[in-house]
Design an enzyme around this catalytic site. Sequence first.
Site, PDB file in Angstrom:
ATOM      1  CE  LYS A 173      -4.606  -1.570   1.302  1.00  0.00           C
ATOM      2  NZ  LYS A 173      -5.685  -1.415   1.719  1.00  0.00           N
TER       3      LYS A 173
ATOM      4  CE  LYS B  31      -6.634  -7.556  -1.488  1.00  0.00           C
ATOM      5  NZ  LYS B  31      -8.095  -7.409  -0.693  1.00  0.00           N
TER       6      LYS B  31
ATOM      7  CE  LYS C 274     -13.959  -2.504   1.292  1.00  0.00           C
ATOM      8  NZ  LYS C 274     -12.675  -2.415   1.801  1.00  0.00           N
TER       9      LYS C 274
HETATM   10  P1  ATP Z   1      -8.684  -1.901   0.162  1.00  0.00           P
HETATM   11  O1  ATP Z   1      -8.740  -2.151  -1.216  1.00  0.00           O
HETATM   12  O2  ATP Z   1      -9.322  -0.750   0.685  1.00  0.00           O
HETATM   13  O3  ATP Z   1      -7.678  -2.633   0.730  1.00  0.00           O
HETATM   14  P2  ATP Z   1     -10.242  -4.454   0.130  1.00  0.00           P
HETATM   15  O4  ATP Z   1     -11.167  -4.541  -1.117  1.00  0.00           O
HETATM   16  O5  ATP Z   1      -9.009  -5.272   0.018  1.00  0.00           O
HETATM   17  O6  ATP Z   1     -10.197  -3.158   0.617  1.00  0.00           O
HETATM   18  P3  ATP Z   1     -10.868  -5.014   3.028  1.00  0.00           P
HETATM   19  O7  ATP Z   1     -11.738  -3.945   3.689  1.00  0.00           O
HETATM   20  O8  ATP Z   1      -9.285  -4.603   3.244  1.00  0.00           O
HETATM   21  O9  ATP Z   1     -10.999  -5.106   1.563  1.00  0.00           O
HETATM   22  O10 ATP Z   1     -11.071  -6.459   3.466  1.00  0.00           O
HETATM   23  C1  ATP Z   1     -12.312  -6.957   4.130  1.00  0.00           C
HETATM   24  C2  ATP Z   1     -12.267  -8.409   4.123  1.00  0.00           C
HETATM   25  O11 ATP Z   1     -12.512  -8.789   2.684  1.00  0.00           O
HETATM   26  C3  ATP Z   1     -11.102  -9.108   4.570  1.00  0.00           C
HETATM   27  O12 ATP Z   1     -11.482  -9.939   5.541  1.00  0.00           O
HETATM   28  C4  ATP Z   1     -10.321  -9.312   3.455  1.00  0.00           C
HETATM   29  O13 ATP Z   1      -9.332 -10.469   3.792  1.00  0.00           O
HETATM   30  C5  ATP Z   1     -11.460  -9.572   2.504  1.00  0.00           C
HETATM   31  N1  ATP Z   1     -10.853  -9.698   1.175  1.00  0.00           N
HETATM   32  C6  ATP Z   1     -10.801  -8.316   0.530  1.00  0.00           C
HETATM   33  N2  ATP Z   1     -10.520  -8.687  -0.670  1.00  0.00           N
HETATM   34  C7  ATP Z   1     -10.487  -9.713  -0.974  1.00  0.00           C
HETATM   35  C8  ATP Z   1     -10.463 -10.731  -1.897  1.00  0.00           C
HETATM   36  N3  ATP Z   1      -9.929 -10.442  -3.277  1.00  0.00           N
HETATM   37  N4  ATP Z   1     -10.575 -12.195  -1.864  1.00  0.00           N
HETATM   38  C9  ATP Z   1     -11.122 -12.741  -0.763  1.00  0.00           C
HETATM   39  N5  ATP Z   1     -11.062 -11.900   0.329  1.00  0.00           N
HETATM   40  C10 ATP Z   1     -10.913 -10.551   0.304  1.00  0.00           C
END
Ligand code: ATP
Length: 331
Positions: free
Chosen positions: A110, A194, A197
């Site tokens: 990040k 990955k 969002k």
């Molecule tokens: P950001 O992009 O702001 O980091 P993010 O989409 O990665 O957000 P988080 O809020 O960090 O999401 O994660 C919330 C939950 O969703 C966590 O338990 C994380 O492990 C899960 N998660 C996020 N992205 C994935 C993915 N691509 N596959 C499976 N689980 C996910």
Amino acid sequence: MRVLSGIQPSGDMQLGNYLGAIRKFVDLQHQYDCNFCVVDMHAITVWQDPVKLREQTFHIAAAYIAAGVDPEKAVIFHQSGVRAHAELAWILNCVARLGWLDRMTQFKDKAGKDKERASVGLYTYPVLQAADILVYKATHVPVGEDQKQHLELSRDIAGKFNHDFKTPDFFPLPEPLIKGPGARIMSLRDGTAKMSKSDPSANACIYLKDDADLIAKKIKKAKTDPEPLPTELDGLTDRPEAKNLVGIYGALSGKSDEDVLSEFGGQGFGVFKPALAELAVEKIAPIGTELRRLEDDPTYLAGILEKGAEKAAAIADPIVRDVKEIVGFLV
Ligand code: ATP
Ligand code: LTN
């Protein structure tokens, strides 16, 4: 058993959040004392527009409920609404070691190349996460695969606190609940990244709020290779995009990847993508409809979060009081 997990209000909820996290929340709520947090304090470790942050906080709360988390069964709340998180985080900052944080790969990803310009909060982010969990003495934490390292750190912090203060049983060592299909969903534009969002490309993600047409369009446009699907799992090696779409099909249908390949092996994406689109629309579009309905009622959502924060504080405050006493603060 007490369950705690959190999702950042850093954008619109995407398929990976649903399959990797929220779907587990829905199953766990029937059996355990569940607490699901909208981690707004984590979100501001990178810049968030204040007006949007508030909307996104409601969005995540709405998504929890639309996906099936029942606010009567589980506690849904916003992290900043429970002071105990910040209070414990400071104490845990003094327990965690710099060397431990230096190894965190999410910070490296990040912060990017110019880590001098990253916020200090982004660096200590995993300590705040440990506080989120330990402030409830949570025993189980449902998360996606990407959070494995942070959960190990939470266990290390809990263990060091118990050891340093000679209170061996004070914090339970939290167990991550990661396994299962959907623990790591990849971007539709790049099978090695990955799904996330905060990805600037809207076509990389299926969002829970996407309607049926948009879901189908994104799957149609998803990056693939020209080969037909293999009949065996080995055939997916070095084909990250194909592997991801097979994994999504499996996670949405409840079938193993092997079973998906025995059904679609030998077929091209011209056949597989429409089948996947139909399945994704069937499973995700109804959540989107409910999500949009709930988002139109911020007063209801604010009430849920406020009530949830009160319930959460009732658990967390006495635990922080005990921590202060153990550390030697006046209480
Ligand atoms: P950001 O992009 O702001 O980091 P993010 O989409 O990665 O957000 P988080 O809020 O960090 O999401 O994660 C919330 C939950 O969703 C966590 O338990 C994380 O492990 C899960 N998660 C996020 N992205 C994935 C993915 N691509 N596959 C499976 N689980 C996910
Ligand atoms: N770091 C997590 C979000 C998160 C979390 C938590 C998850 C913050 N606090 C506590 C589980 C338990 C993420 O980035 N996905």
